[in-house]
Design a protein around this motif. Sequence first.
Motif, PDB file in Angstrom:
ATOM      1  N   GLU A  34      66.449  26.564  12.722  1.00  0.00           N
ATOM      2  CA  GLU A  34      65.562  26.086  13.780  1.00  0.00           C
ATOM      3  C   GLU A  34      65.333  24.580  13.638  1.00  0.00           C
ATOM      4  N   ARG A  35      65.382  23.883  14.755  1.00  0.00           N
ATOM      5  CA  ARG A  35      65.094  22.454  14.800  1.00  0.00           C
ATOM      6  C   ARG A  35      64.257  22.178  16.042  1.00  0.00           C
ATOM      7  N   ASP A  38      64.457  24.744  18.773  1.00  0.00           N
ATOM      8  CA  ASP A  38      65.803  25.163  19.152  1.00  0.00           C
ATOM      9  C   ASP A  38      66.585  25.554  17.899  1.00  0.00           C
ATOM     10  N   ALA A  39      67.848  25.913  18.074  1.00  0.00           N
ATOM     11  CA  ALA A  39      68.700  26.241  16.930  1.00  0.00           C
ATOM     12  C   ALA A  39      70.127  25.837  17.252  1.00  0.00           C
ATOM     13  N   GLY A  59      65.162  27.015  22.757  1.00  0.00           N
ATOM     14  CA  GLY A  59      64.149  27.994  22.404  1.00  0.00           C
ATOM     15  C   GLY A  59      63.644  28.829  23.560  1.00  0.00           C
ATOM     16  N   LEU A  68      63.644  33.552  18.987  1.00  0.00           N
ATOM     17  CA  LEU A  68      62.943  32.451  18.323  1.00  0.00           C
ATOM     18  C   LEU A  68      61.540  32.274  18.886  1.00  0.00           C
ATOM     19  N   ARG A  69      61.449  32.280  20.205  1.00  0.00           N
ATOM     20  CA  ARG A  69      60.165  32.037  20.867  1.00  0.00           C
ATOM     21  C   ARG A  69      59.158  33.147  20.588  1.00  0.00           C
ATOM     22  N   PRO A 105      65.017  36.716  14.473  1.00  0.00           N
ATOM     23  CA  PRO A 105      64.520  35.469  13.907  1.00  0.00           C
ATOM     24  C   PRO A 105      64.208  35.618  12.422  1.00  0.00           C
ATOM     25  N   ARG A 113      62.241  29.972  11.490  1.00  0.00           N
ATOM     26  CA  ARG A 113      62.966  28.852  10.915  1.00  0.00           C
ATOM     27  C   ARG A 113      64.482  28.994  11.030  1.00  0.00           C
TER      28      ARG A 113
END
Length: 292
Positions: A34-35, A38-39, A59, A68-69, A105, A113
């Motif tokens: 994750e950044r 986003d990923a 995301g 992720l969200r 996730p 993450r």
Amino acid sequence: MQRAAEDHVQSILSDAVSEFARTTRFAVAFGGLERAGDAIVTAVSGLEHGSLEGLLVRGDRGLGGRALREGRPRIAVNYVRSRQITHEYDAYVVDEGIIGLFAVPVLVDGAARAVLYGGTREPGMPGNGFVRAAGGIVRDLAHELRVEFEVARRLEARRSETESLRSSAQLPAPAIEVLRNVHAGVRGALAEASSPALRGRLSGIERRLTDFSAPSALSSSIAEAARPVRLSPREIDTLAQVALGATNAEIGECLGLTENTVKSYLNAAMTKLDASTRHAAVSRARALGLLV
């Protein structure tokens, strides 16, 4: 995160994706860290065309973005027909022949993450146990990431404290440049000196110059605790010349070494200092009080 630490985290993720594919029996597995919500897919297993590698997953887009969200696993038995997700990434998924997709996730202290995916090229999911198998891999990965992130946080805090202590007693820039030139000159003279008495005197001067420009006692202890490094005299000679902007050929001429020998000393110093470039090695050596 430092480059070496980032590479290590990437290696952990790649191992987890490989294990994810093996234990869940998905034909395709991939994942990304994750950044900023986003990923980016950086670890893959079983791809045929590489379409998904390097893909930026937003995301709020696709199956992985939703996982992720929401911070929970999501599944699309028929990805391209699913009405529960957006379809910006259909072309990439279809290019790999993926029909069904599972995204889970990786939560570290409640925050996503990373995200792991498993894909099928046949209708249906791979048996009833894939969710439990995936859960075990995700838990192990979350634990390893938690440790790595905490280590990175502590090292960054220590580095910031060290820099703060150094800057509080920082010499003016012109004085620092003079010191560096004098230090490099002394190191060069020391390399050429044949008399033991002269070498002893020059060594004493060189030590006083280094001590004068080194961090305070507290700062030195912090830097040393971060990573003890021991450079040979020749490695320090080489870095001192690099600090002045000398090329390998110029360093060799100054120190009476071949260019290949200069490269060897420089590579050894970079390895010990965990630096990817010669200038990073100089900065690291200065932070540790090994170089003016």
